[in-house]
Design a protein around this motif. Structure first.
Motif, short mmCIF file in Angstrom:
data_model
loop_
_atom_site.label_atom_id
_atom_site.label_comp_id
_atom_site.label_asym_id
_atom_site.label_seq_id
_atom_site.Cartn_x
_atom_site.Cartn_y
_atom_site.Cartn_z
N SER A 236 0.83 -1.21 0.00
CA SER A 236 0.00 0.00 0.00
C SER A 236 0.86 1.26 0.00
O SER A 236 0.58 2.22 -0.72
CB SER A 236 -0.92 0.01 1.22
OG SER A 236 -1.80 -1.09 1.20
N LYS A 239 2.61 1.72 -3.44
CA LYS A 239 1.64 2.19 -4.43
C LYS A 239 1.31 3.66 -4.20
O LYS A 239 1.18 4.43 -5.16
CB LYS A 239 0.36 1.35 -4.35
CG LYS A 239 0.49 -0.03 -4.98
CD LYS A 239 -0.76 -0.85 -4.77
CE LYS A 239 -1.95 -0.27 -5.51
NZ LYS A 239 -1.83 -0.42 -6.98
N SER A 240 1.19 4.06 -2.94
CA SER A 240 0.90 5.47 -2.65
C SER A 240 2.08 6.35 -3.05
O SER A 240 1.88 7.49 -3.49
CB SER A 240 0.56 5.66 -1.18
OG SER A 240 1.71 5.50 -0.35
N GLU A 243 1.72 6.96 -6.77
CA GLU A 243 0.65 7.91 -7.08
C GLU A 243 0.99 9.32 -6.60
O GLU A 243 0.68 10.31 -7.27
CB GLU A 243 -0.65 7.42 -6.43
CG GLU A 243 -1.13 6.09 -6.99
CD GLU A 243 -2.24 5.47 -6.16
OE1 GLU A 243 -2.61 6.08 -5.13
OE2 GLU A 243 -2.72 4.38 -6.52
N PHE A 244 1.64 9.40 -5.44
CA PHE A 244 2.00 10.70 -4.86
C PHE A 244 3.08 11.41 -5.69
O PHE A 244 2.99 12.60 -5.96
CB PHE A 244 2.48 10.48 -3.42
CG PHE A 244 3.33 11.58 -2.86
CD1 PHE A 244 2.75 12.75 -2.41
CD2 PHE A 244 4.70 11.43 -2.75
CE1 PHE A 244 3.53 13.77 -1.88
CE2 PHE A 244 5.49 12.44 -2.23
CZ PHE A 244 4.90 13.61 -1.78
#
Length: 371
Positions: A236, A239-240, A243-244
């Protein structure tokens, strides 16, 4: 939309006043009750309640979108998100530009097949000046198994981009843009993740490489539920990060043998165990990606590196924008090189089965074995 105020939705004033008097203010509050509950609560008939609910639902319901519009939006988002070109023409075309920004891309394959070689080349491409087609940024390279070789990286740069690396001081500058970390355990890696997140912004990082994720947990957890639980938070978080930061994140993964029970449960992952003896020989070792199915769902792009009858292939095993394709390749002094830009499409078990035949003779050009 669910928090829209009922009094502003254009309902007849008398029914809107009843909703307000019963302290039902938002669309969410109204639609959380059944029509019969509203009849009893508002003390009005079924026809009036049905009409009011239909009116509220129509206003707060998201608008319909056509498949064509969704496709056009996806193409536009892919274009705006950007890609890191691999300089492998066929692969870049299959991936609509290269390794995509903002998602996880996974490289899976047996030891010695060329995963680290590919990561070294990507690191150079991300650090190249924009005028030469690079991203003109820094790279964070998490080297778990101590496979990173600055000597090999410079060799790839000299052979691939001689016009850059023969310039005075350019090799040192390119090497200085690649920041290498050596976590020795999953807990140490966990402690460094927050600092990595800060570094992504402070140092203009344009690529994050984790080589390899499976090695981080192999010494601390056995295969199965404990490992899946340990990786859940990390998946998690990574993945963040993608995206960030809106950068490409490339993670290498190892392979493992698949048990018969797993083959029955996840028949899509490898050749079925009830095949004939001849087929078992052809698909030799029933290898699958390590880290399990939950990890596999977390990655957006899965590239599998394998070897069959002495020939190496890189195949697009998972992608939202490409069919399953395989490209034959060699490892040369300049890194990975495709033998053909025309990939052939894969079907059935060949998409996810990982072959491991005759690749142990791979050597590099400075007397070290390739990893």
């Amino acid at each position: 939309m669910a928090n829209m105020v009922i009094s502003e939705m254009g309902l007849p004033k008398w029914i809107a006043n009843i909703f307000a008097a019963r302290n039902i203010v938002t669309a969410k509050e109204a639609l959380s009750l059944t029509e019969f509950e509203l009849m009893e609560f508002l003390d009005v008939g079924l026809a009036e309640v049905t009409s009011a609910v239909a009116h509220i639902s129509e206003i707060v319901c998201p608008p319909y979108q056509t498949a064509l519009l969704l496709m056009e939006q996806r193409v536009q988002n892919e274009h705006l998100a950007g890609h890191l070109p691999t300089r492998l023409k066929g692969l870049d075309e299959a991936l609509c530009g290269g390794i995509p920004f903002g998602v996880l891309t996974e490289l899976v394959g047996p030891a010695g097949i060329g995963k680290t070689q590919f990561c070294l080349k990507l690191s150079l491409l991300a650090s190249l000046p924009a005028s030469y087609g690079g991203l003109d940024g820094r790279v964070i390279y998490i080297d778990v198994e101590s496979k990173f070789s600055s000597r090999r990286m410079i060799e790839i740069g000299m052979k691939s981009f001689p016009e850059i690396f023969h310039m005075k001081g350019m090799a040192q500058e390119m090497g200085g843009r690649i920041l290498v970390l050596h976590p020795t355990s999953l807990s140490e890696f966990t402690e460094s993740l927050q600092q990595i997140k800060v570094s992504l912004l402070q140092h203009q990082v344009k690529l994050l490489v984790i080589d390899s994720m499976a090695a981080l947990v192999s010494g601390e957890y056995e295969q199965g539920a404990p490992r899946q639980h340990a990786l859940g938070w990390h998946v998690s978080f990574i993945k963040s990060l993608a995206e960030f930061s809106r950068i490409p994140i490339v993670v290498t993964n190892q392979v493992r043998s698949q048990s018969r029970d797993e083959a029955c449960q996840y028949s899509f992952q490898a050749q079925r165990w009830d095949d004939t003896k001849e087929d078992r020989t052809r698909h030799d070792s029933h290898l699958v990606a390590a880290l399990g199915v939950h990890w596999a769902h977390a990655v957006t792009i899965r590239l599998v590196l394998e070897s069959k009858s002495g020939q190496r292939f890189i195949k697009v095993a998972k992608s939202p924008i490409s069919p399953p394709l395989a490209f034959p390749f060699n490892i040369t002094s300049s890194g990975m090189s495709l033998l053909s830009d025309d990939g052939f499409e894969l079907t059935g078990p060949d998409i996810n089965t990982i072959h491991c035949q005759g690749h142990n003779d791979i050597i590099n050009f400075v007397g070290e074995s390739l990893q």
